[in-house]
Design a protein around this motif. Structure first.
Motif, mmCIF file in Angstrom:
data_model
loop_
_atom_site.group_PDB
_atom_site.id
_atom_site.type_symbol
_atom_site.label_atom_id
_atom_site.label_comp_id
_atom_site.label_asym_id
_atom_site.label_seq_id
_atom_site.Cartn_x
_atom_site.Cartn_y
_atom_site.Cartn_z
ATOM 1 N N ARG A 146 1.053 -0.799 0.142
ATOM 2 C CA ARG A 146 -0.094 0.085 0.064
ATOM 3 C C ARG A 146 0.644 1.331 -0.117
ATOM 4 N NH1 ARG A 146 -2.440 -3.349 3.672
ATOM 5 N NH2 ARG A 146 -1.658 -2.026 5.412
ATOM 6 N N PHE A 147 1.793 0.615 0.971
ATOM 7 C CA PHE A 147 2.467 2.642 1.278
ATOM 8 C C PHE A 147 3.672 2.934 -0.365
ATOM 9 C CE2 PHE A 147 7.221 3.533 0.653
ATOM 10 C CZ PHE A 147 7.049 5.073 1.450
ATOM 11 N N TYR A 148 4.049 1.805 -1.461
ATOM 12 C CA TYR A 148 4.553 1.972 -2.568
ATOM 13 C C TYR A 148 3.332 2.195 -2.924
ATOM 14 C CZ TYR A 148 9.039 -0.111 -0.918
ATOM 15 O OH TYR A 148 9.809 -0.034 -0.420
ATOM 16 N N SER A 149 2.312 2.011 -3.390
ATOM 17 C CA SER A 149 0.996 2.352 -4.348
ATOM 18 C C SER A 149 0.897 3.790 -4.094
ATOM 19 C CB SER A 149 -0.078 1.625 -4.648
ATOM 20 O OG SER A 149 0.223 -0.136 -4.703
ATOM 21 N N LYS A 150 1.199 4.194 -3.089
ATOM 22 C CA LYS A 150 0.390 5.629 -2.618
ATOM 23 C C LYS A 150 1.529 6.406 -2.465
ATOM 24 C CE LYS A 150 1.700 7.210 1.429
ATOM 25 N NZ LYS A 150 1.873 7.054 3.170
ATOM 26 N N ASN A 151 3.052 5.847 -2.919
ATOM 27 C CA ASN A 151 3.644 7.445 -3.220
ATOM 28 C C ASN A 151 4.262 6.893 -4.305
ATOM 29 O OD1 ASN A 151 5.173 8.393 -1.283
ATOM 30 N ND2 ASN A 151 4.199 6.936 -0.255
#
Length: 113
Positions: free
Chosen positions: A81-86
């Motif tokens: 989720r973190f990488y998708s958000k960034n």
């Protein structure tokens, strides 16, 4: 000190995790690991590191006329989720077998042109 069998298992996991990101031809920049202390999570330090430090550095140091990617992979849903958000795009997902355990493996890329 960790037993050699655990270290070997971790190295095998990393090697398997790299398979999808190794498929890219041309120049890539790879984020092998990004860690934030559990007491500091949720304060956007990881996002700031990517957006305020790593991306500006990459953009300043990449050849202008060449397609390049910033790539990484993770084995946790939280980091997924973190990488998708960034701004990373998930381009591969697989399951890695580690003994009796199945571990998710997700690969991400970001076009840095």
């Amino acid at each position: 000190m960790a037993p050699i069998s655990k270290i070997f298992s971790l190295l095998q996991l990393l090697s398997t995790g790299h398979k999808a990101v190794n498929s890219f031809a041309g120049k890539t920049w790879m984020l092998e690991s990004l860690a934030v202390d559990s007491s500091q999570r949720g304060k956007n330090y990881g996002s700031k590191m990517i957006n305020d430090c790593l991306l500006p550095y990459i953009k300043e140091n990449k050849p202008q006329k060449r397609t390049e990617y910033f790539i990484t992979f993770t084995n946790t849903e939280r980091n997924r989720r973190f990488y998708s958000k960034n701004g990373f795009f998930e381009f591969d997902s697989s399951v890695i077998k580690d003994g009796n355990q199945n571990i998710g493996n997700w690969s991400f890329k970001m076009d840095i042109n």
